[in-house]
Design an enzyme around this catalytic site. Structure first.
Site, PDB file in Angstrom:
ATOM      1  N   CYS A 119      -5.131  12.668  12.202  1.00  0.00           N
ATOM      2  CA  CYS A 119      -5.703  11.373  11.843  1.00  0.00           C
ATOM      3  C   CYS A 119      -5.700  10.489  13.057  1.00  0.00           C
ATOM      4  O   CYS A 119      -5.362  10.917  14.152  1.00  0.00           O
ATOM      5  CB  CYS A 119      -4.935  10.742  10.701  1.00  0.00           C
ATOM      6  SG  CYS A 119      -3.358  10.060  11.193  1.00  0.00           S
TER       7      CYS A 119
ATOM      8  N   ASP B 198       4.536   0.531  11.933  1.00  0.00           N
ATOM      9  CA  ASP B 198       3.322  -0.140  11.444  1.00  0.00           C
ATOM     10  C   ASP B 198       3.230  -1.591  11.935  1.00  0.00           C
ATOM     11  O   ASP B 198       2.143  -2.143  12.007  1.00  0.00           O
ATOM     12  CB  ASP B 198       3.294  -0.148   9.907  1.00  0.00           C
ATOM     13  CG  ASP B 198       3.322   1.248   9.335  1.00  0.00           C
ATOM     14  OD1 ASP B 198       2.325   1.689   8.782  1.00  0.00           O
ATOM     15  OD2 ASP B 198       4.364   1.911   9.470  1.00  0.00           O
TER      16      ASP B 198
ATOM     17  N   ARG C 243      -1.001  14.837  12.175  1.00  0.00           N
ATOM     18  CA  ARG C 243      -0.175  14.369  11.041  1.00  0.00           C
ATOM     19  C   ARG C 243       0.364  15.624  10.351  1.00  0.00           C
ATOM     20  O   ARG C 243      -0.160  16.066   9.324  1.00  0.00           O
ATOM     21  CB  ARG C 243      -1.044  13.543  10.114  1.00  0.00           C
ATOM     22  CG  ARG C 243      -0.300  12.584   9.214  1.00  0.00           C
ATOM     23  CD  ARG C 243      -0.147  11.218   9.836  1.00  0.00           C
ATOM     24  NE  ARG C 243       0.468  10.262   8.925  1.00  0.00           N
ATOM     25  CZ  ARG C 243       0.040   9.016   8.761  1.00  0.00           C
ATOM     26  NH1 ARG C 243      -0.987   8.577   9.417  1.00  0.00           N
ATOM     27  NH2 ARG C 243       0.682   8.218   7.935  1.00  0.00           N
TER      28      ARG C 243
ATOM     29  N   LYS D 111       0.837  -1.206   0.000  1.00  0.00           N
ATOM     30  CA  LYS D 111       0.000   0.000   0.000  1.00  0.00           C
ATOM     31  C   LYS D 111       0.875   1.262   0.000  1.00  0.00           C
ATOM     32  O   LYS D 111       0.631   2.185  -0.768  1.00  0.00           O
ATOM     33  CB  LYS D 111      -0.888   0.001   1.251  1.00  0.00           C
ATOM     34  CG  LYS D 111      -1.609   1.314   1.487  1.00  0.00           C
ATOM     35  CD  LYS D 111      -2.468   1.291   2.723  1.00  0.00           C
ATOM     36  CE  LYS D 111      -1.760   1.687   3.988  1.00  0.00           C
ATOM     37  NZ  LYS D 111      -1.411   3.107   4.115  1.00  0.00           N
ATOM     38  N   ASN D 112       1.893   1.266   0.869  1.00  0.00           N
ATOM     39  CA  ASN D 112       2.682   2.493   1.011  1.00  0.00           C
ATOM     40  C   ASN D 112       3.584   2.762  -0.181  1.00  0.00           C
ATOM     41  O   ASN D 112       4.241   3.788  -0.252  1.00  0.00           O
ATOM     42  CB  ASN D 112       3.511   2.444   2.299  1.00  0.00           C
ATOM     43  CG  ASN D 112       2.632   2.609   3.526  1.00  0.00           C
ATOM     44  OD1 ASN D 112       1.431   2.890   3.409  1.00  0.00           O
ATOM     45  ND2 ASN D 112       3.216   2.435   4.698  1.00  0.00           N
TER      46      ASN D 112
ATOM     47  N   ARG E 193      -8.369  -0.686   4.328  1.00  0.00           N
ATOM     48  CA  ARG E 193      -7.444   0.290   3.719  1.00  0.00           C
ATOM     49  C   ARG E 193      -6.110  -0.367   3.366  1.00  0.00           C
ATOM     50  O   ARG E 193      -5.410   0.123   2.476  1.00  0.00           O
ATOM     51  CB  ARG E 193      -7.185   1.449   4.679  1.00  0.00           C
ATOM     52  CG  ARG E 193      -8.348   2.406   4.824  1.00  0.00           C
ATOM     53  CD  ARG E 193      -7.971   3.560   5.719  1.00  0.00           C
ATOM     54  NE  ARG E 193      -6.633   4.001   5.383  1.00  0.00           N
ATOM     55  CZ  ARG E 193      -5.755   4.504   6.242  1.00  0.00           C
ATOM     56  NH1 ARG E 193      -6.072   4.672   7.489  1.00  0.00           N
ATOM     57  NH2 ARG E 193      -4.563   4.886   5.841  1.00  0.00           N
TER      58      ARG E 193
HETATM   59  C1  UD1 Z   1       4.451   6.762   6.142  1.00  0.00           C
HETATM   60  C2  UD1 Z   1       3.582   5.539   5.994  1.00  0.00           C
HETATM   61  C3  UD1 Z   1       3.091   5.054   7.347  1.00  0.00           C
HETATM   62  C4  UD1 Z   1       4.262   4.838   8.281  1.00  0.00           C
HETATM   63  C5  UD1 Z   1       5.140   6.074   8.348  1.00  0.00           C
HETATM   64  C6  UD1 Z   1       6.396   5.889   9.171  1.00  0.00           C
HETATM   65  C7  UD1 Z   1       2.601   5.900   3.811  1.00  0.00           C
HETATM   66  C8  UD1 Z   1       1.376   6.134   3.016  1.00  0.00           C
HETATM   67  N1  UD1 Z   1       2.466   5.879   5.147  1.00  0.00           N
HETATM   68  O1  UD1 Z   1       3.625   7.789   6.693  1.00  0.00           O
HETATM   69  O2  UD1 Z   1       2.381   3.833   7.171  1.00  0.00           O
HETATM   70  O3  UD1 Z   1       3.775   4.551   9.575  1.00  0.00           O
HETATM   71  O4  UD1 Z   1       5.536   6.458   7.000  1.00  0.00           O
HETATM   72  O5  UD1 Z   1       7.150   4.849   8.655  1.00  0.00           O
HETATM   73  O6  UD1 Z   1       3.676   5.678   3.269  1.00  0.00           O
HETATM   74  N2  UD1 Z   1       6.370  14.447  10.661  1.00  0.00           N
HETATM   75  C9  UD1 Z   1       6.446  15.767  10.996  1.00  0.00           C
HETATM   76  N3  UD1 Z   1       6.301  16.694   9.990  1.00  0.00           N
HETATM   77  C10 UD1 Z   1       6.111  16.341   8.702  1.00  0.00           C
HETATM   78  C11 UD1 Z   1       6.039  14.977   8.366  1.00  0.00           C
HETATM   79  C12 UD1 Z   1       6.170  14.034   9.372  1.00  0.00           C
HETATM   80  O7  UD1 Z   1       6.619  16.141  12.158  1.00  0.00           O
HETATM   81  O8  UD1 Z   1       5.998  17.233   7.832  1.00  0.00           O
HETATM   82  C13 UD1 Z   1       6.503  13.411  11.722  1.00  0.00           C
HETATM   83  C14 UD1 Z   1       5.231  12.585  11.896  1.00  0.00           C
HETATM   84  O9  UD1 Z   1       4.310  13.198  12.777  1.00  0.00           O
HETATM   85  C15 UD1 Z   1       5.769  11.287  12.459  1.00  0.00           C
HETATM   86  C16 UD1 Z   1       7.149  11.158  11.774  1.00  0.00           C
HETATM   87  O10 UD1 Z   1       7.482  12.466  11.315  1.00  0.00           O
HETATM   88  O11 UD1 Z   1       5.958  11.413  13.851  1.00  0.00           O
HETATM   89  C17 UD1 Z   1       7.198  10.184  10.612  1.00  0.00           C
HETATM   90  O12 UD1 Z   1       6.225  10.539   9.666  1.00  0.00           O
HETATM   91  P1  UD1 Z   1       6.361  10.223   8.123  1.00  0.00           P
HETATM   92  O13 UD1 Z   1       7.616   9.437   7.880  1.00  0.00           O
HETATM   93  O14 UD1 Z   1       6.177  11.486   7.346  1.00  0.00           O
HETATM   94  O15 UD1 Z   1       5.118   9.280   7.877  1.00  0.00           O
HETATM   95  P2  UD1 Z   1       4.116   9.303   6.663  1.00  0.00           P
HETATM   96  O16 UD1 Z   1       4.847   9.572   5.399  1.00  0.00           O
HETATM   97  O17 UD1 Z   1       2.945  10.145   7.013  1.00  0.00           O
END
Ligand code: UD1
Length: 419
Positions: free
Chosen positions: A118, A308, A123, A24-25, A400
């Protein structure tokens, strides 16, 4: 409308072989990237997940043609009629934010609503926006709507991420792929799904190197073209079936997987005392003896133990002998399976980032509620080993990320049905 529930009669050992579907990711950013390609694409190994259907709806709303044939999705992105994603579509799927980089890269203009919080807590997308601003994108935030414009082309930038965010790394790669300069992303996420996205973009004519390491370099090219691509297997789904085998004392062969992407997860199952044998594209797991507790598991960015997989492993550890400790370093609300597992008789104390799990000799079936995707999967795994009937509601979360989880588990001998 009453939503369906899963009914699980626990206590059956899972046995057999299972093919693990596409990630999915990985498929979500790849589908967004097809829009950037501006061509005709055939994406194979696309699981039938609600998030994949949502991505196709977004592509269609922007003017692409998108049709599904088995596990192949064909996208014709030659004509695009819009640069705006409606709030309704943005709400369907939080990870739709990855379309931002793709739309900006293609059209230099994008409007979409802020993804907001979320199930896993806030997020934020500050790292995405800071990176895009460094590429020259002008971003106006107005009442929850992001209005983004890029004048001229991306001329390259040197971007250091505050955190190795998966989504931010993907958005910057997408926005920088077409342009005239070199963009270097430092402290980039190293997740295999990043390398998969880069693999697809390179197949479309992009020039990206360093994916899978903490420094990704994107050399802008004049244009991209369509491509055919096979998405990587889902390492979290693979870990879920490993958990199901371990907690039931079963024996499984997972097919179509990439063990090299899963070493930290494999190591945890080995520490529990399961026998795990990785082959090139298969993993064998059996758990003939009672499971042992694991002293400490810390979730970390890749190659560390994935957040995850954490709720799934927590579910398995409820039945292990001894005390296990989990430290969740990535998301605030990743212990939401814990109170539901406690209702099934588990002994878990979760506070802040830390959960302490005392293994118990039995779980009992209970009526449980999935609070997010992986928490839902964790309840299913626990239900497989519980005495009596467990029900899991809020299945839209599980759908999902898992293609018909009940059919897959039934094929391995579980007594599970959707009603
Ligand atoms: C992706 C995955 C999700 C997985 C996560 C971490 C997808 C669709 N989802 O989510 O399943 O759990 O990676 O491996 O690929 N953060 C910030 N600011 C930002 C972006 C992130 O503070 O602008 C923080 C988030 O709150 C979190 C951490 O960084 O604590 C990691 O988030 P991120 O790696 O961005 O996860 P996603 O890409 O949302």
């Amino acid at each position: 409308m009453t939503e369906s529930k899963l009914y699980i009669e626990g206590g059956r050992k899972l046995r057999g072989e299972i093919f693990v579907h596409g990630a999915k990711n990985s498929v979500l950013p790849v589908l967004a990237a097809t829009l950037l390609s501006g061509g005709q694409c055939r994406i194979h190994n696309c699981p039938a997940l609600s998030d994949v259907f949502s991505s196709c709806r977004i592509l269609r709303s922007l003017g692409c043609k998108c049709r599904r044939d088995g596990d192949t999705v064909e996208i014709d992105a030659r004509e695009i009629s819009d640069y705006e994603i409606s709030e309704e579509l943005m709400r369907e799927m939080r990870s739709s934010i990855v379309f931002l980089g793709a739309i900006i890269g293609r059209l230099r203009r994008c409007r979409l609503s802020f993804p907001g919080g979320c199930e896993l807590g806030p997020r934020p997308i500050d790292i995405h926006l800071a990176g895009l601003r460094k590429l020259g994108v002008k971003i106006i935030e107005d009442h929850g709507v992001l209005d983004c414009t890029l004048s001229g082309t991306v001329g390259g930038a040197d971007i250091t991420l505050n955190l190795p965010s998966v989504g931010a790394t993907e958005n910057i790669m997408l926005a920088a792929a077409i342009g005239s300069g070199e963009t270097v992303i430092r402290n980039a996420a190293k997740e295999p799904e990043i390398a998969d996205l880069a693999g697809f973009l390179n197949a479309c004519g992009a020039d990206i190197v360093g994916q899978g390491t903490s420094t990704v370099t994107v050399r802008g090219v004049e244009r991209l073209h369509g491509a055919e691509y096979t998405v990587m297997p889902d390492r979290i789904v693979a870990a879920t079936y490993m958990g199901a085998a371990a907690i039931t004392g079963g024996e499984l062969m997972l097919r179509g997987v990439r063990p090299a992407d899963m070493y930290s997860t494999v190591a945890v199952f080995e520490q529990m005392g399961a026998n795990v044998y990785p082959y090139s594209d298969r993993i064998y797991i059996s758990a003939k003896k009672p499971l042992n507790a694991v002293k400490t598991i810390r979730t970390m960015p890749y190659p560390g133990f994935p957040t995850d997989c954490q709720p799934i492993v927590m579910a398995v550890l409820t039945r292990a002998r001894g005390t296990s400790v989990i430290v969740e370093n990535i998301f605030e609300n990743r212990f939401r399976a814990a109170p539901e597992l406690v209702r099934m008789g588990a002994d878990i104390k979760a506070e802040g980032k830390v959960a302490v799990i005392e293994g118990v000799s039995r779980l009992s079936g209970a009526a449980t509620v999935a609070t997010d995707l992986r928490a839902g999967a964790a309840l299913v795994v626990a239900g497989l080993s519980a005495e009596g009937t467990t029900t899991v509601s809020n299945l839209h979360y599980i759908d999902r990320g898992y293609e018909s989880i009940e059919t897959a588990l039934r094929g391995l001998g579980a007594k599970i049905k959707r009603v």
